[in-house]
Design an enzyme around this catalytic site. Sequence first.
Site, PDB file in Angstrom:
ATOM      1  N   LYS A 177       0.854  -1.190   0.000  1.00  0.00           N
ATOM      2  CA  LYS A 177       0.000   0.000   0.000  1.00  0.00           C
ATOM      3  C   LYS A 177       0.893   1.244   0.000  1.00  0.00           C
ATOM      4  CE  LYS A 177      -1.561   2.785   2.872  1.00  0.00           C
ATOM      5  NZ  LYS A 177      -1.362   3.975   2.033  1.00  0.00           N
ATOM      6  N   GLU A 252      10.689   1.744   9.876  1.00  0.00           N
ATOM      7  CA  GLU A 252      11.763   2.681   9.536  1.00  0.00           C
ATOM      8  C   GLU A 252      11.136   4.064   9.665  1.00  0.00           C
ATOM      9  OE1 GLU A 252      13.752   5.208   8.163  1.00  0.00           O
ATOM     10  OE2 GLU A 252      13.758   4.395   6.119  1.00  0.00           O
ATOM     11  N   CYS A 286      14.504  10.984   5.747  1.00  0.00           N
ATOM     12  CA  CYS A 286      14.841  10.836   7.166  1.00  0.00           C
ATOM     13  C   CYS A 286      16.344  10.696   7.362  1.00  0.00           C
ATOM     14  CB  CYS A 286      14.106   9.648   7.748  1.00  0.00           C
ATOM     15  SG  CYS A 286      14.002   8.263   6.620  1.00  0.00           S
ATOM     16  N   GLU A 387      11.769  16.771  13.250  1.00  0.00           N
ATOM     17  CA  GLU A 387      12.033  16.481  11.849  1.00  0.00           C
ATOM     18  C   GLU A 387      11.167  17.412  10.999  1.00  0.00           C
ATOM     19  OE1 GLU A 387      10.857  12.548  10.419  1.00  0.00           O
ATOM     20  OE2 GLU A 387      12.773  12.455   9.383  1.00  0.00           O
TER      21      GLU A 387
END
Length: 493
Positions: A177, A252, A286, A387
């Site tokens: 997905k 992750e 990231c 982030e």
Amino acid sequence: MLDGLRFDRLFINGEWVEPLDGGVRGSIDPATGESWGDVAYGGTADIDRAVEAARAAFEGPWRTMPGHERAALLRKFADLYASQVEPLAQIETRDNGRAIRESRGDIGLHTQYYHWFASLSDKLSGRTIPIDDSVHAFTTREPAGVVGTITPWNVPLMAAAWKLGPALAAGCTVVLKPAEQTPASSLALARIFEEAGFPPGVVNVVPGDGPSAGAHLVAHPGVDKIAFTGEGATAKTILKTGADTLKRFSFELGGKAPHIIFADADVDQAVNAATNSAWTLCGQSCALGSRVLVERPIYDRVVEAFRERAAKVRVGMPLEAETHMGPQAHKEQLEKTLSYIALGREEGADLITGGARIETAGLASGYFVQPTVFAQVTPEMRIAQDEIFGPVAGLIPFDGEDEAVAIANGTPYGLTAGLWTRDAGRAHRVSRRIEAGMVWVNTYRFIRWSTPYGGMKASGWGRENGIEALDSYLETKTTVISTTGQFPDAYAK
Ligand code: ADP
């Protein structure tokens, strides 16, 4: 092969089907803010039939297929993938706005991931466990089962390669997905699996919204494992959704990577890497070194170099060959980045360059942001803790190794880190002390199929790539066989 491919169908059980309870809607090109075409989005009923197909394929041809035959199919797929790098790059760039030169480079490497995992398909051996002559104990490694892979919008094909490579090598079947913002390249991937001759149901691709299709995949009792790349907050939701079925998870997640430049470094090379790792992918990865830690004697020089380099970044339409940096991948990310830039100013960081949306003719309707540099950033500022996922570098001064390590480790994240020094002892000392799953010394963002990648702390669970990647797609079974067949009667006396 990808010519004329339509994106308004889902790929389930080897067939291109209309969504049962999802729908077809436009996917937005972030360079224009307009839809580039219609894409199929699956709903819960579509996830149900994809899982059913994946389960049937797992119990049927796939789990018992000899490893070398799985390898041959994966190699065929990898060769076809290599022949489709250009269309794949164009499809992905149109969906996520990544500069085409970057998409080509990145997608051009994926074929090696698939080849490498193909070569492991027939090497999934266990070990024998010496005990004594009365038993023969050994382990075998068995596929985890049906895997739901949930991928993000920044690097859809890369995230797919990192998951499907080991999953298929291990003998698992997959429901992929992709993120709702960037579904198209994953459907193109399905077309290549179809062409390679994979048995129906081994790979199913169902774009869909996270909270509906994604959550249903996570909760589904027919799914044995979820492999996820995305935000930490989403991972926590996924854990709760998947708790009732106690499935396996690999995550992750985000990062806030420290990129440390010591005064003894080759500063020019360090600046090349640090500026690139600030603006690659428009800052939306990231792994990027969005916190640049600079030792005080060279701080002003590095700040100046960042200012000069920012002026050279050609921001423009992502499909144009000369463009270095495209737009943010979607509107919410644009807004998030702009809000963090405003916050950095409020927190008292020194805005050296950039700091605004690009409103010039031709780019105004897209989600373009200037390459942005903040100096005099302190470690506790939110722009140094959170982030941002935009083209925003924060330059933090430090004095000496201890302070560098304290700042580097001073966030909840622990994904990647970089350090630049000519002192070999320092390279070892500092890399050992840094809390990150991957540390680069005198280079940055060097990632390959064979190098394990993943996060410590809040940056994730498990490792992708490398032999370690197989661990989360395999179950270890221990078998103990008696050599005598004798079992004493415990109730004889
Ligand atoms: P971002 O916030 O950067 O878009 P997300 O973590 O929300 O990243 O998205 C990564 C992937 O997770 C996407 O494929 C998205 O559809 C999916 N997702 C989002 N919410 C959920 C959820 N509740 N359950 C399962 N998948 C989800």
